[in-house]
Design a protein around this motif. Sequence first.
Motif, PDB file in Angstrom:
ATOM      1  N   PRO A   1     -31.769  14.595  12.008  1.00 25.43           N
ATOM      2  CA  PRO A   1     -31.433  15.991  12.298  1.00 25.43           C
ATOM      3  C   PRO A   1     -32.023  16.478  13.617  1.00 25.43           C
ATOM      4  CG  PRO A   1     -31.995  15.760   9.985  1.00 25.43           C
ATOM      5  CD  PRO A   1     -32.329  14.448  10.628  1.00 25.43           C
ATOM      6  N   THR A   2     -33.242  16.041  13.961  1.00 23.32           N
ATOM      7  CA  THR A   2     -33.832  16.434  15.242  1.00 23.32           C
ATOM      8  C   THR A   2     -33.039  15.861  16.402  1.00 23.32           C
ATOM      9  OG1 THR A   2     -36.042  16.604  14.275  1.00 23.32           O
ATOM     10  CG2 THR A   2     -35.919  16.355  16.669  1.00 23.32           C
ATOM     11  N   ALA A   3     -32.581  14.623  16.247  1.00 27.49           N
ATOM     12  CA  ALA A   3     -31.776  14.005  17.306  1.00 27.49           C
ATOM     13  C   ALA A   3     -30.496  14.800  17.552  1.00 27.49           C
ATOM     14  CB  ALA A   3     -31.449  12.565  16.935  1.00 27.49           C
ATOM     15  N   PHE A   4     -29.818  15.182  16.475  1.00 32.16           N
ATOM     16  CA  PHE A   4     -28.581  15.943  16.643  1.00 32.16           C
ATOM     17  C   PHE A   4     -28.869  17.362  17.129  1.00 32.16           C
ATOM     18  CE2 PHE A   4     -26.567  12.460  14.495  1.00 32.16           C
ATOM     19  CZ  PHE A   4     -25.263  12.501  14.957  1.00 32.16           C
ATOM     20  N   ARG A   5     -30.001  17.914  16.724  1.00 33.92           N
ATOM     21  CA  ARG A   5     -30.377  19.230  17.248  1.00 33.92           C
ATOM     22  C   ARG A   5     -30.599  19.152  18.753  1.00 33.92           C
ATOM     23  NH1 ARG A   5     -35.697  22.876  15.456  1.00 33.92           N
ATOM     24  NH2 ARG A   5     -35.328  24.566  16.959  1.00 33.92           N
ATOM     25  N   ALA A   6     -31.257  18.086  19.203  1.00 35.51           N
ATOM     26  CA  ALA A   6     -31.479  17.906  20.638  1.00 35.51           C
ATOM     27  C   ALA A   6     -30.149  17.824  21.371  1.00 35.51           C
ATOM     28  CB  ALA A   6     -32.299  16.641  20.883  1.00 35.51           C
ATOM     29  N   HIS A   7     -29.214  17.092  20.799  1.00 38.61           N
ATOM     30  CA  HIS A   7     -27.910  16.963  21.442  1.00 38.61           C
ATOM     31  C   HIS A   7     -27.203  18.313  21.530  1.00 38.61           C
ATOM     32  CE1 HIS A   7     -23.878  14.570  21.652  1.00 38.61           C
ATOM     33  NE2 HIS A   7     -24.373  14.784  22.862  1.00 38.61           N
ATOM     34  N   ARG A   8     -27.381  19.149  20.511  1.00 34.84           N
ATOM     35  CA  ARG A   8     -26.737  20.458  20.490  1.00 34.84           C
ATOM     36  C   ARG A   8     -27.424  21.455  21.423  1.00 34.84           C
ATOM     37  NH1 ARG A   8     -27.584  21.556  15.574  1.00 34.84           N
ATOM     38  NH2 ARG A   8     -29.294  23.034  15.833  1.00 34.84           N
TER      39      ARG A   8
ATOM     40  N   ASP B   1     -46.073  23.431  20.637  1.00 37.69           N
ATOM     41  CA  ASP B   1     -46.198  23.636  19.193  1.00 37.69           C
ATOM     42  C   ASP B   1     -44.815  23.605  18.559  1.00 37.69           C
ATOM     43  OD1 ASP B   1     -49.094  24.041  18.975  1.00 37.69           O
ATOM     44  OD2 ASP B   1     -48.717  25.855  20.178  1.00 37.69           O
ATOM     45  N   GLY B   2     -44.386  22.411  18.207  1.00 40.15           N
ATOM     46  CA  GLY B   2     -43.137  22.262  17.493  1.00 40.15           C
ATOM     47  C   GLY B   2     -41.937  21.967  18.383  1.00 40.15           C
ATOM     48  N   VAL B   3     -40.874  21.526  17.728  1.00 32.76           N
ATOM     49  CA  VAL B   3     -39.659  21.123  18.431  1.00 32.76           C
ATOM     50  C   VAL B   3     -38.994  22.306  19.130  1.00 32.76           C
ATOM     51  CG1 VAL B   3     -37.312  20.265  18.077  1.00 32.76           C
ATOM     52  CG2 VAL B   3     -39.243  19.113  16.979  1.00 32.76           C
ATOM     53  N   ALA B   4     -39.003  23.469  18.513  1.00 33.51           N
ATOM     54  CA  ALA B   4     -38.337  24.624  19.124  1.00 33.51           C
ATOM     55  C   ALA B   4     -38.951  24.961  20.470  1.00 33.51           C
ATOM     56  CB  ALA B   4     -38.410  25.827  18.182  1.00 33.51           C
ATOM     57  N   GLU B   5     -40.282  24.976  20.536  1.00 33.53           N
ATOM     58  CA  GLU B   5     -40.932  25.261  21.810  1.00 33.53           C
ATOM     59  C   GLU B   5     -40.649  24.149  22.818  1.00 33.53           C
ATOM     60  OE1 GLU B   5     -45.316  25.976  23.883  1.00 33.53           O
ATOM     61  OE2 GLU B   5     -45.180  25.831  21.694  1.00 33.53           O
ATOM     62  N   ALA B   6     -40.678  22.903  22.364  1.00 39.36           N
ATOM     63  CA  ALA B   6     -40.420  21.785  23.275  1.00 39.36           C
ATOM     64  C   ALA B   6     -39.028  21.899  23.890  1.00 39.36           C
ATOM     65  CB  ALA B   6     -40.561  20.466  22.528  1.00 39.36           C
ATOM     66  N   PHE B   7     -38.011  22.163  23.059  1.00 41.34           N
ATOM     67  CA  PHE B   7     -36.649  22.248  23.583  1.00 41.34           C
ATOM     68  C   PHE B   7     -36.492  23.459  24.507  1.00 41.34           C
ATOM     69  CE2 PHE B   7     -34.484  19.725  19.907  1.00 41.34           C
ATOM     70  CZ  PHE B   7     -35.221  18.608  20.278  1.00 41.34           C
ATOM     71  N   ALA B   8     -37.169  24.543  24.188  1.00 41.02           N
ATOM     72  CA  ALA B   8     -37.122  25.705  25.070  1.00 41.02           C
ATOM     73  C   ALA B   8     -37.725  25.385  26.430  1.00 41.02           C
ATOM     74  CB  ALA B   8     -37.855  26.885  24.421  1.00 41.02           C
ATOM     75  N   ARG B   9     -38.802  24.597  26.439  1.00 39.54           N
ATOM     76  CA  ARG B   9     -39.431  24.220  27.710  1.00 39.54           C
ATOM     77  C   ARG B   9     -38.536  23.280  28.514  1.00 39.54           C
ATOM     78  NH1 ARG B   9     -41.525  25.593  30.702  1.00 39.54           N
ATOM     79  NH2 ARG B   9     -43.235  24.224  31.312  1.00 39.54           N
TER      80      ARG B   9
ATOM     81  N   LEU C   1     -30.139  20.974  23.924  1.00 39.55           N
ATOM     82  CA  LEU C   1     -30.664  20.697  25.261  1.00 39.55           C
ATOM     83  C   LEU C   1     -29.572  20.807  26.313  1.00 39.55           C
ATOM     84  CD1 LEU C   1     -33.138  17.749  24.557  1.00 39.55           C
ATOM     85  CD2 LEU C   1     -33.610  20.201  24.767  1.00 39.55           C
ATOM     86  N   GLU C   2     -29.832  21.593  27.333  1.00 42.06           N
ATOM     87  CA  GLU C   2     -28.844  21.902  28.368  1.00 42.06           C
ATOM     88  C   GLU C   2     -28.918  20.858  29.477  1.00 42.06           C
ATOM     89  OE1 GLU C   2     -30.179  25.788  29.342  1.00 42.06           O
ATOM     90  OE2 GLU C   2     -29.445  26.670  27.471  1.00 42.06           O
ATOM     91  N   VAL C   3     -28.492  19.649  29.130  1.00 36.62           N
ATOM     92  CA  VAL C   3     -28.548  18.520  30.049  1.00 36.62           C
ATOM     93  C   VAL C   3     -27.278  17.703  29.906  1.00 36.62           C
ATOM     94  CG1 VAL C   3     -31.082  18.370  30.029  1.00 36.62           C
ATOM     95  CG2 VAL C   3     -29.755  17.114  28.315  1.00 36.62           C
ATOM     96  N   GLY C   4     -27.068  16.801  30.856  1.00 38.84           N
ATOM     97  CA  GLY C   4     -25.884  15.950  30.788  1.00 38.84           C
ATOM     98  C   GLY C   4     -26.016  14.791  29.831  1.00 38.84           C
ATOM     99  N   GLY C   5     -27.244  14.425  29.477  1.00 38.31           N
ATOM    100  CA  GLY C   5     -27.447  13.304  28.573  1.00 38.31           C
ATOM    101  C   GLY C   5     -28.769  13.416  27.841  1.00 38.31           C
ATOM    102  N   VAL C   6     -28.773  13.084  26.552  1.00 42.65           N
ATOM    103  CA  VAL C   6     -29.980  13.072  25.728  1.00 42.65           C
ATOM    104  C   VAL C   6     -30.189  11.641  25.234  1.00 42.65           C
ATOM    105  CG1 VAL C   6     -31.118  13.948  23.658  1.00 42.65           C
ATOM    106  CG2 VAL C   6     -29.630  15.457  25.003  1.00 42.65           C
ATOM    107  N   VAL C   7     -31.355  11.080  25.523  1.00 38.13           N
ATOM    108  CA  VAL C   7     -31.681   9.712  25.122  1.00 38.13           C
ATOM    109  C   VAL C   7     -32.718   9.799  24.010  1.00 38.13           C
ATOM    110  CG1 VAL C   7     -32.480   7.450  25.875  1.00 38.13           C
ATOM    111  CG2 VAL C   7     -31.241   8.938  27.481  1.00 38.13           C
ATOM    112  N   VAL C   8     -32.370   9.371  22.819  1.00 32.45           N
ATOM    113  CA  VAL C   8     -33.267   9.457  21.667  1.00 32.45           C
ATOM    114  C   VAL C   8     -34.006   8.134  21.496  1.00 32.45           C
ATOM    115  CG1 VAL C   8     -33.388   9.741  19.159  1.00 32.45           C
ATOM    116  CG2 VAL C   8     -31.858  11.194  20.521  1.00 32.45           C
TER     117      VAL C   8
END
Length: 488
Positions: free
Chosen positions: A426-433, A400-408, A435-442
Amino acid sequence: MSRAATTAGPDVRTFWVAGRPTTAEATFEVRHPYDGRHVASVAVPSAAQIEEAVAAAHAVAAEAAALPAHRRADALSHVARRLGERTEELAALITAENGKPVKWARAEVARAASTFRWAAEEARRWSGELQRLDTDAGAEGRLAVTRRFPRGPVLAIAPFNFPLNLVSHKVAPAIAVGAPVIIKPAPKTPLSALVLGEILAEADLPPGSWSVLPVLNEAAGALVADPRLPVVSFTGSGPVGWGIRDAVPRKHVTLELGGNAAVVVCPDWSAPPDLDHAAARIATFANYQGGQSCISVQRVLADRSVFDALTERVVAAVEAQRTGDPWDDATDVGPLIDAAAADRVTAWVAEAVAAGAKVLTGGGRDGATVEPTVLVDVPADATVSCEEVFGPVLVLEPVDGVAEAFARVNDSRHGLQAGVFTRDLPTAFRAHRELEVGGVVVGDVPSFRADQMPYGGAKESGVGREGVRYAMIDYTYERVLVLTGVAL
């Protein structure tokens, strides 16, 4: 793979010690994962031959570091060109030893050639930087020249899943910076690395600057511990990788240890063409290489508003993935590396089902080949959700929503790469900020990798970075030269 202490015959593949083809009495056997047939016997280096390779790398280190840039670049360009010329031969060898479909094997050879081509270009650019120091009155007339120099010979330990390109990602940067390299290929897939040795032998490199040693895993500890190999670059399983780092805490160790890559499908990705595209990419890259890729799609976290429509499309796209003989150009999904790997993957699926998960498609097995499998209602603590499956298994989950997705996404010990299907900047840049990963592919799956970009993970997915220039940085250290009395 089976081992035998036999006398090496004419059909035994030789290895490379200090750039020379060499054989030994002990051998092991490489078998084709799809049908188990004999592919080749490989000679195993003796302790004396391993010592010769390490001593040669140590002895040539200063000469290799001083090699002019044009010689490094020319050698790397030669390898890139020869890989291209021998594409079909190498692709067939990769399919034979690894079992991946030949179309994916061809793609791997092309990537390996690109990796060496990039290394040739980076070798020519490897120049350092100038920094004026007269920004303070006490440093008038001073100029700093900062260059990077090799830490020393590199021990390159490669996995089975990309037996040519992941070797290339360790060897090419080492040559580019002038570091001798000892290559330890995976015992299940040493053959393409041995052919790479043939190509390296054609290049103009100092004797001793490289060796290819197909030692068995239990013999690798001595190489890891040897103080004459101050850099260890390892790609493989987490327990082995962290064990290496713990064993040699004073060495420079780089680790690429995989993950359980997640895809987030956001609510704005709701148009039917968008969902069709996402489903096709998810299905392909959950199953390519039999799912045996560190950034293979494993978890899909779709907004509840698109979950049902996406699930329907993903299942259809997964069912369209063709399994079978990897030599057939139409085959999409080949076998896992061996029957033991298939046992593990199907056991994890069975464990999830016993805990309440539902199989929407797949779940079966034929020898080492596991059917592409889609699961829903998987408990969060199921092994198939928490750990790296390294097989053709996909877990779908509504959020349910981007916040829950990024938390998962972040609710994992791993953090290699993630994919986010969104058109919202803005969602793309939020993901980059976030997500605790080495790379984010939008706009795509996490399985995308360009061989020149930095590649590596966070958390338990490793330390350090591959990608040619970034591995070159890892293999070297900065040394500053301060010039005094300079008219700036």
